[in-house]
Design an enzyme around this catalytic site. Structure first.
Site, PDB file in Angstrom:
ATOM      1  N   ASN A 201       0.856  -1.195   0.000  1.00 11.88           N
ATOM      2  CA  ASN A 201       0.000   0.000   0.000  1.00 11.88           C
ATOM      3  C   ASN A 201       0.885   1.236   0.000  1.00 11.88           C
ATOM      4  O   ASN A 201       1.753   1.386   0.845  1.00 11.88           O
ATOM      5  CB  ASN A 201      -0.889  -0.016   1.249  1.00 11.88           C
ATOM      6  CG  ASN A 201      -1.997   1.012   1.177  1.00 11.88           C
ATOM      7  OD1 ASN A 201      -1.832   2.081   0.598  1.00 11.88           O
ATOM      8  ND2 ASN A 201      -3.131   0.691   1.758  1.00 11.88           N
ATOM      9  N   CYS A 206      -5.248   1.017  -1.168  1.00 10.78           N
ATOM     10  CA  CYS A 206      -5.849  -0.304  -0.981  1.00 10.78           C
ATOM     11  C   CYS A 206      -7.007  -0.510  -1.953  1.00 10.78           C
ATOM     12  O   CYS A 206      -7.259  -1.628  -2.403  1.00 10.78           O
ATOM     13  CB  CYS A 206      -6.321  -0.488   0.462  1.00 10.78           C
ATOM     14  SG  CYS A 206      -7.387   0.850   1.032  1.00 10.78           S
ATOM     15  N   HIS A 453     -11.276   1.080   4.285  1.00 14.14           N
ATOM     16  CA  HIS A 453     -10.272   0.155   3.777  1.00 14.14           C
ATOM     17  C   HIS A 453     -10.936  -0.795   2.784  1.00 14.14           C
ATOM     18  O   HIS A 453     -12.091  -1.186   2.953  1.00 14.14           O
ATOM     19  CB  HIS A 453      -9.688  -0.620   4.963  1.00 14.14           C
ATOM     20  CG  HIS A 453      -8.544  -1.510   4.578  1.00 14.14           C
ATOM     21  ND1 HIS A 453      -7.412  -1.025   3.956  1.00 14.14           N
ATOM     22  CD2 HIS A 453      -8.353  -2.845   4.719  1.00 14.14           C
ATOM     23  CE1 HIS A 453      -6.582  -2.045   3.740  1.00 14.14           C
ATOM     24  NE2 HIS A 453      -7.140  -3.147   4.184  1.00 14.14           N
ATOM     25  N   ASP A 470      -5.510  -8.708   1.086  1.00 13.68           N
ATOM     26  CA  ASP A 470      -5.599  -7.492   1.889  1.00 13.68           C
ATOM     27  C   ASP A 470      -4.241  -6.799   1.880  1.00 13.68           C
ATOM     28  O   ASP A 470      -3.390  -7.063   2.730  1.00 13.68           O
ATOM     29  CB  ASP A 470      -6.022  -7.860   3.316  1.00 13.68           C
ATOM     30  CG  ASP A 470      -6.293  -6.625   4.167  1.00 13.68           C
ATOM     31  OD1 ASP A 470      -6.016  -5.512   3.688  1.00 13.68           O
ATOM     32  OD2 ASP A 470      -6.785  -6.770   5.290  1.00 13.68           O
TER      33      ASP A 470
END
Length: 1114
Positions: A201, A206, A453, A470
């Site tokens: 990131n 994200c 997020h 993630d």
């Protein structure tokens, strides 16, 4: 991980959650942002089922408590110790303050953290329904070991016996806690655990990472990207295809998470863009459009359409006559309503819902006139890869803000779009195609409307195994977590310890699906295809393998660094090469000299043999000097190594020489040359000998160069070495020369040739600069006649990159200037570069180092004394300035105000933009007078007025007496127009109202939002006048055809809400209120489609109101 401020729970908007030991301030607390950290963190971790428990705390004699804080006994949930902390009289507020606290935080090991979802309640002992309960979630750690509510409930209610919270002076508090256990972030290896790697990131990317992972795991798409033509000469940072190929290759073959900086650079993004959180759907569309363009004319042309493009048909079909109008449109993704729909099928039902056009809403069917009709959408075909955007965000009119819809919304593993006799499909659709889809990806948004997020659940091969991507981490997940847990809605935790109150513990889930990707079963084998190295261009494989090898090599070096010493060896040749080019004040840049990586236990004498091989200098002729950092922060050769030191290992020697304990040993290699210029044994050095380094300055060439080093005697005088220096410089032996010692604090100091070196405080490693003595009367003028003036110039010189303000991303030219240049000198040099005679016509604007954009305000004429001030932005220094060439001088301009005014002719369609420049003290009346001389009027006596228009609404009529100095035309449009004669003679009961065009736009948001467009105007309505009469006059004013005008609807709008009017309604009755804040918020709305082209002058309206749109510049 992206951290933004989360939305508060619906019923707790005014509550502030913060740790109790903070100083209380008004408004939202900074710690609130941490609540979302918690959301993100728990979603980021593979977790076990939460351990949950309910704790009941009865506090007797509550009103007699006289402590500021009061703790409950310790209770255990999830293997952790907890307690409740209350402030009985409030934490500096007139409310009860209550928090959940980690009971043993003081004794926990460094770096501990735990995540909990919890509710705190004050039980109403009279009636359970009045119990006050609040819930939240938090990542507890050493800095934030307690979390809760400072303003839990008013003390006045708590202590009021009649309210039922206190019974027999006993207060009952309940805490429900659910703990989730976190795996060790640092030791987790995604590739080892799952076979896949994540994306790093960059700050707030994200949203991009989740989309890129989704696209990468569509193998047909990945293969097409690999087959886009690129060459070995392309650079990833300048080529989107190559950057995407590189990223996909690394995702496929790397063992660690992959950086996206090359890709965002190829988009033309700067650092600022990477810290802007955007919308996944917007980026998806922009990226696919870019790739579509880049694929044109290549072997993969049309791939985007083949994968993602579907078609639907908009139709209007008359009920009583044989007339049907259809329009075919393509789509790459579908936006489905979430609010009011329980699942995907309900959204599709709503999508194809038939709207009846009847009554006042009849359809005008060309030769058939107004007719009852059906209006709707049917699908002609669906694409192989179906992307569904779920409308999780909508505009709330009551709160005047965007809100996130966290409602429960289900989506199936298998989606059958042929259901119920193919009700979603047009009769013309190909019946041979079976529209049965399997879920491939679920993109999730966790957080609120202002940020949060993003991550993705993906089944790369459509097997039963789901993976969560993630950012850097990839984890295996079960189907329940990928599907059911992303439906949204509320979650209820099981009651493991039923106590005083049996109310179930519920909390809103802020993490929910935002985008779904389905793959059609009949195309599965084609899309989930094999992609191997043969699909990757040879030059790309070679380039990326080399990159990978270099990375592995660096990684190995880093891992073994503790076993090695880096020895940097500076030689005479390095000094000669660098001084006067890169180096002026020192001797050498150690990063540009030859370095050796030597094992620490290696004897120094063995290292000398390595040097002999490298430089061809026999071991016996090498003498090494240690460098030392002096008090004045200079770095100089300090002393030669002793014979004893040379017997030590290089590791020991580094420790002796280097107090900073880094892995480097810096040395100067002294080599003496004989008459034949071959190396000889260095002379013995005594305490009397001083090693000096000499630089020669030529004021004519403005050149400083290194000419050598000499050993001098401390008791000797400079006058004794003048002949030697002249010889080294190539001067006649009797040339008069001046000597200067370089001193960082004073630049350089003149050396008295008659005073001994020791008395002049010269020592080993010092630098002496010298030059020819300037003649007493020199006809030749030099900019920098002596060493001090030249070094001062070098110290202050600055290369400045100048950019035209119209093209703020591109360097136009560079100038070497001095930081001490005053304002006039800077603009004079810029004017000279541009071939401009009058430097006062140059206007400069400074650079914002954070946004990488010009600052909003230009530099005023002589508004800054020196160049150095122009380049400073807070604590950073820039090397960029923006320039404009004005048509008049800046001093003149500063006394003037320039306004851009859009003039609307009374009878003609055209709008002309006029730039009006008047003295700042002028009035609006002066502007209108000036404008009259420039425009065509409908009649000589016409009067003008100036309006402030903002997003198609009129906000102000400027009084003619208003000063123009404070009028801002950067954000609002200034519109000038003639005042109609009828407005000058308003009757007693006549009213002047605002009339705006509007449409209901459903393309960008979930609800039908009123969107104003076109040119707003004023209109007179008479007492008792019906809408039918008003419509007739409006049609005449706007000159709209009968056919077109018949489709228009009329509504009274107040604060954005339309109330549709009938022809018989009395219009003036709607405009009776005079106390409305802002007359522009009550208007007569003309609803019709916006078919007019957008005018260019409106482009600057409110450029700072909305979030920057996603742009890919290259």
């Amino acid at each position: 991980m992206t951290v933004m401020t989360p939305p508060p729970p619906i019923d707790q908007e005014d509550e502030d959650m913060l740790v109790p030991h903070s100083d209380l301030v008004e408004g939202p607390q900074p710690m609130e942002a941490q609540a979302d950290t918690a959301v993100s963190t728990v979603e980021n971790q593979p977790v076990e089922d939460p351990a949950s428990s309910r704790f009941t705390w009865q506090i007797e004699n509550f009103s007699r408590l006289n402590t500021k804080k009061h703790y409950s006994e310790v209770f255990i949930v999830g293997g952790y110790k907890w307690r409740v902390l209350i402030f009985p009289k409030g934490n500096n507020v007139d409310h009860l303050s209550m928090y959940l606290d980690v009971a043993d935080s003081a004794n926990l090991p460094y770096g501990w953290s735990r995540f909990a979802q919890f509710s705190l309640a004050v039980v109403n002992q009279g009636s359970n329904r009045y119990t006050v309960r609040k819930d939240t979630q938090h990542q507890f750690n050493v800095r934030e070991s307690d979390w809760g509510f400072t303003s839990f409930m008013p003390l006045s209610e708590l202590y009021d016996i009649s309210k039922g919270f206190l019974h027999n002076d006993t207060l009952v508090i309940e805490a429900e806690v659910a703990v989730r256990k976190v795996v060790d972030y640092w030791s987790y290896d995604s590739k080892k655990e799952t076979g896949y790697v994540g994306l790093k990131n960059q700050g707030a990317t994200c949203y991009m990472n989740s989309l890129l992972q989704t696209l990468y795991h569509i193998p047909y798409f990945r293969k097409a990207v690999y087959h886009m033509p690129t060459t070995e000469n392309d650079m990833p940072s300048g080529s989107i295809p190559l950057a995407l190929q590189s990223l996909f290759y690394k995702l496929q073959y790397s063992d660690n998470s992959v950086a996206t900086k090359e890709l965002t650079k190829s988009f033309g993004w700067d650092t600022y863009d990477s810290f802007m959180q955007h919308d996944v759907q917007e980026l998806n569309r922009v990226l696919c459009e870019k790739l579509e363009v880049k694929m044109k004319g290549t072997v993969v042309e049309g791939t985007i359409q083949q994968l993602f493009e579907g078609h639907h048909m908009n139709y209007i079909e008359c009920i009583n006559v044989d007339y049907k109008s259809t329009r075919k449109e393509s789509f790459y993704d579908l936006q489905l309503d979430v609010k009011g729909c329980r699942d995907v099928y309900a959204s599709f039902d709503k999508y194809v819902e038939v709207e009846r056009l009847e009554g006042d809403n009849k359809y005008h069917a060309e030769q058939h006139g107004l007719q009852d009709a059906k209006k709707g959408v049917l699908f002609i075909d669906f694409p192989p890869v179906l992307q569904l955007q779920l409308k999780r965000f909508e505009y709330d009119f009551m709160r005047d803000t965007m809100v996130k819809i966290n409602d429960r919304y289900e989506f199936p593993l298998q989606l059958d779009l042929d259901r119920e006799n193919r009700k979603y499909l047009s009769p013309d659709a190909d019946s041979r195609v079976r529209n049965l889809y399997t879920l491939h990806s679920v993109l999730v948004h966790s957080g609120g409307v202002h940020g949060g997020h993003y991550y993705a659940f993906i089944r790369p091969t459509l097997s039963d195994q789901w993976l969560k991507f993630d950012d850097e981490r990839v984890t295996k997940e079960d189907m329940k977590r990928a599907l059911e847990e992303q439906y949204g809605g509320e979650e209820e935790l099981p009651q493991t310890n039923p106590g005083f109150n049996n109310t179930p513990f519920k909390f809103t889930k802020y993490s929910n699906a935002y985008m779904l990707v389905y793959i059609r079963d009949s195309d599965k084998d084609k899309i989930i295809c094999n992609v191997d190295e043969q699909d990757i261009a040879e030059h790309l494989r070679v380039r990326l393998k080399k990159e990978q090898e270099e990375k592995e090599h660096k990684k190995k070096e880093k891992a073994e660094a503790h076993l090695y010493t880096i020895i940097k060896v500076a030689r005479n040749e390095d000094l000669a090469e660098q001084i006067g080019r890169d180096i002026y004040f020192d001797l050498v840049d150690h990063d540009k000299v030859r370095s050796f990586r030597i094992q620490k236990q290696t004897a120094f004498n063995v290292f000398k043999e390595e040097v002999a091989k490298e430089f061809g200098i026999p071991v016996q002729y090498q003498r090494f000097w240690l460098w030392a950092k002096r008090q004045n922060h200079t770095y100089r050769p300090n002393r030669p190594l002793t014979p004893q030191e040379e017997t030590q290992s290089v590791g020991m020697l580094r420790e002796v020489s280097n107090k900073a304990h880094n892995a480097e040993l810096k040395l100067f290699l002294e080599v003496e040359l004989g008459q034949d210029l071959l190396p000889i044994e260095p002379p013995e050095k005594t305490k009397e000998d001083i090693l000096l380094f000499f630089k020669l300055y030529d004021p004519v060439k403005e050149e400083l160069r290194y000419i050598g080093r000499i050993f001098v005697k401390g008791s000797g005088k400079p006058s004794e070495i003048l002949t030697k220096l002249n010889e080294m410089a190539g001067f006649p032996s009797n040339q008069e020369i001046e000597l200067y010692e370089f001193e960082p604090s004073v630049m350089c100091e003149h050396i008295d040739k008659k005073v001994s070196f020791r008395s002049s405080q010269l020592e080993d490693g010092d630098i002496v600069c010298f030059q020819k003595s300037p003649p007493v009367e020199s006809g030749q003028q030099c900019r920098y006649p002596d060493v001090p003036s030249f070094l001062e110039y070098v110290h202050n010189r600055q290369v400045v990159h100048f950019r035209s303000l119209e093209k703020p991303k591109e360097d136009d030219f560079c100038l070497e200037l001095s930081k001490l240049f005053n304002y006039d000198e800077v603009v004079e040099r810029v004017a000279r570069q541009l071939g401009l005679d009058d430097p006062s016509k140059i206007r400069l604007t400074p650079h914002n180092c954070y946004s990488q954009q010009p600052k909003p305000a230009p530099i005023k004429y002589r508004g800054m004394e020196h160049l150095s001030e122009m380049l400073v932005h807070y604590n950073q220094t820039s090397d960029i300035l923006y320039y404009e060439v004005l048509d008049i001088s800046l001093p003149e301009l500063q006394w003037l105000k320039t306004l851009k005014v859009a003039y609307h002719h009374a009878t003609k369609e055209d709008v002309v933009i006029h730039s009006i420049r008047l003295p700042k003290h002028s009035t609006v009346g002066d502007v209108l007078l000036h404008l009259k001389s420039k425009v065509e009027l409908s009649h000589p006596d016409a009067e003008l007025r100036l309006l402030e228009v903002f997003y198609h609404k009129i906000y102000k009529i400027f009084p003619t007496s208003e000063k123009i100095e404070n009028i801002n035309d950067q954000y609002w449009t200034l519109r000038a127009e003639e005042i109609p004669e009828e407005e000058k003679n308003l009757g007693l009961n006549d009213r002047l109202i605002h009339v705006y065009h509007f449409t209901k736009d459903t393309s960008q948001n979930q609800m039908q939002q009123v969107q104003n467009f076109g040119e707003p105007f004023f209109f007179i309505i008479h007492e008792g006048e019906t809408l039918a009469e008003v419509k007739g006059r409006i049609q005449k004013k706007l000159q709209v055809s009968d056919e077109e005008f018949s489709k228009w609807k009329f509504a009274f709008l107040s604060l954005g809400r339309p109330e549709y009017l009938l022809d018989s309604d009395i219009v003036s009755s709607r405009f009776q209120r005079r106390d409305v804040y802002g007359a522009w918020e009550q208007y007569l709305g003309l609803e019709h489609s916006d078919s007019a082209p957008k005018r260019a002058y409106a482009a600057n309206q409110n450029r700072h109101t909305f979030e920057k749109p996603v742009k890919i510049y290259n």
